[in-house]
Motif scaffolding. Structure first.
Motif, PDB file in Angstrom:
ATOM      1  N   LYS A  47      12.451  23.658  12.711  1.00  0.00           N
ATOM      2  CA  LYS A  47      10.738  23.479  12.356  1.00  0.00           C
ATOM      3  C   LYS A  47      10.385  24.686  11.567  1.00  0.00           C
ATOM      4  CE  LYS A  47       9.500  20.582  16.211  1.00  0.00           C
ATOM      5  NZ  LYS A  47      10.444  20.764  16.877  1.00  0.00           N
ATOM      6  N   LEU A  48       9.343  24.223  10.685  1.00  0.00           N
ATOM      7  CA  LEU A  48       8.927  25.237   9.822  1.00  0.00           C
ATOM      8  C   LEU A  48       8.388  26.656  10.533  1.00  0.00           C
ATOM      9  CD1 LEU A  48       8.784  25.629   6.613  1.00  0.00           C
ATOM     10  CD2 LEU A  48       6.476  24.751   6.823  1.00  0.00           C
ATOM     11  N   ASN A  49       7.878  26.604  11.466  1.00  0.00           N
ATOM     12  CA  ASN A  49       7.354  27.930  11.904  1.00  0.00           C
ATOM     13  C   ASN A  49       8.472  28.579  12.609  1.00  0.00           C
ATOM     14  OD1 ASN A  49       4.667  27.303  11.341  1.00  0.00           O
ATOM     15  ND2 ASN A  49       4.273  26.175  13.429  1.00  0.00           N
ATOM     16  N   GLY A  50       9.476  28.050  13.061  1.00  0.00           N
ATOM     17  CA  GLY A  50      10.694  28.484  13.454  1.00  0.00           C
ATOM     18  C   GLY A  50      11.752  29.410  12.526  1.00  0.00           C
ATOM     19  N   SER A  51      11.337  29.057  11.286  1.00  0.00           N
ATOM     20  CA  SER A  51      12.213  29.770  10.431  1.00  0.00           C
ATOM     21  C   SER A  51      11.183  31.012   9.572  1.00  0.00           C
ATOM     22  CB  SER A  51      12.698  28.948   9.171  1.00  0.00           C
ATOM     23  OG  SER A  51      11.598  28.192   8.482  1.00  0.00           O
ATOM     24  N   SER A  52      10.160  30.836  10.116  1.00  0.00           N
ATOM     25  CA  SER A  52       9.229  32.085   9.697  1.00  0.00           C
ATOM     26  C   SER A  52       9.526  33.301   9.984  1.00  0.00           C
ATOM     27  CB  SER A  52       7.918  31.894   9.870  1.00  0.00           C
ATOM     28  OG  SER A  52       7.419  31.777  11.094  1.00  0.00           O
ATOM     29  N   PRO A  53       9.495  34.501   9.390  1.00  0.00           N
ATOM     30  CA  PRO A  53      10.052  35.851   9.811  1.00  0.00           C
ATOM     31  C   PRO A  53       8.960  36.330  11.004  1.00  0.00           C
ATOM     32  CG  PRO A  53       8.781  36.046   7.816  1.00  0.00           C
ATOM     33  CD  PRO A  53       9.202  34.565   7.927  1.00  0.00           C
ATOM     34  N   SER A  54       9.466  37.049  11.895  1.00  0.00           N
ATOM     35  CA  SER A  54       8.658  37.539  13.066  1.00  0.00           C
ATOM     36  C   SER A  54       7.612  38.663  12.548  1.00  0.00           C
ATOM     37  CB  SER A  54       9.716  38.208  13.949  1.00  0.00           C
ATOM     38  OG  SER A  54       9.148  38.817  15.213  1.00  0.00           O
ATOM     39  N   PRO A  55       6.651  38.304  12.815  1.00  0.00           N
ATOM     40  CA  PRO A  55       5.343  39.231  12.384  1.00  0.00           C
ATOM     41  C   PRO A  55       5.515  40.692  12.927  1.00  0.00           C
ATOM     42  CG  PRO A  55       4.352  37.679  14.006  1.00  0.00           C
ATOM     43  CD  PRO A  55       5.893  37.377  13.760  1.00  0.00           C
TER      44      PRO A  55
END
Length: 140
Positions: free
Chosen positions: A126-134
């Motif tokens: 999923k796209l949000n799963g590959s976003s870096p952890s803020p």
């Protein structure tokens, strides 16, 4: 004087290969030869036209833009909130929180625990799963 010469050499070492790749992509005539000129013999944009004709090229670019913008905004917001909070000297437990953050920076968990969390949240592929952890301190 040494600094200028050093940075000119480093810049050439970085920019010349990029120039050769750009020249090869713009040159139709000399695809098999091995000349080291920067100027193409027969200028053409045919490879760029072929690349832009396919619809499959746009989605990865949009994903990259989305992940860059969302990751940057979230990281700046979370880090600014944490920095503001930790800058207050009268915060109870401020010293303990600071040690926890520095410890997390020095000894990161790595990619395996991050993958396990992403898998447990069912965010794989999923796209949000590959976003870096803020809230990441080490950038993983």
């Amino acid at each position: 004087m040494f600094n200028v010469a050093f940075f000119v050499l480093v810049s050439l070492a970085v920019l010349l290969p990029v120039g050769f790749v750009l020249k090869k992509s713009l040159d139709v005539a000399g695809q098999g030869d091995l000349n080291l000129t920067i100027i193409p013999r027969e200028f053409s944009l045919i490879y760029y036209r072929l690349c832009c004709r396919t619809r499959a090229i746009y989605r990865p670019f949009l994903n990259s833009i989305y992940l860059t913008v969302v990751g940057t905004v979230l990281s700046v917001v979370f880090n600014a909130m944490g920095a503001y909070t930790l800058s207050k000297s009268k915060l109870p437990g401020q010293r303990i929180f600071m040690y926890m953050i520095v410890f997390a920076m020095m000894f990161s968990g790595g990619l395996m625990p991050l993958y396990l969390v992403v898998r447990a949240l069912k965010l794989t592929n999923k796209l949000n799963g590959s976003s870096p952890s803020p809230s990441s301190t080490a950038g993983t």
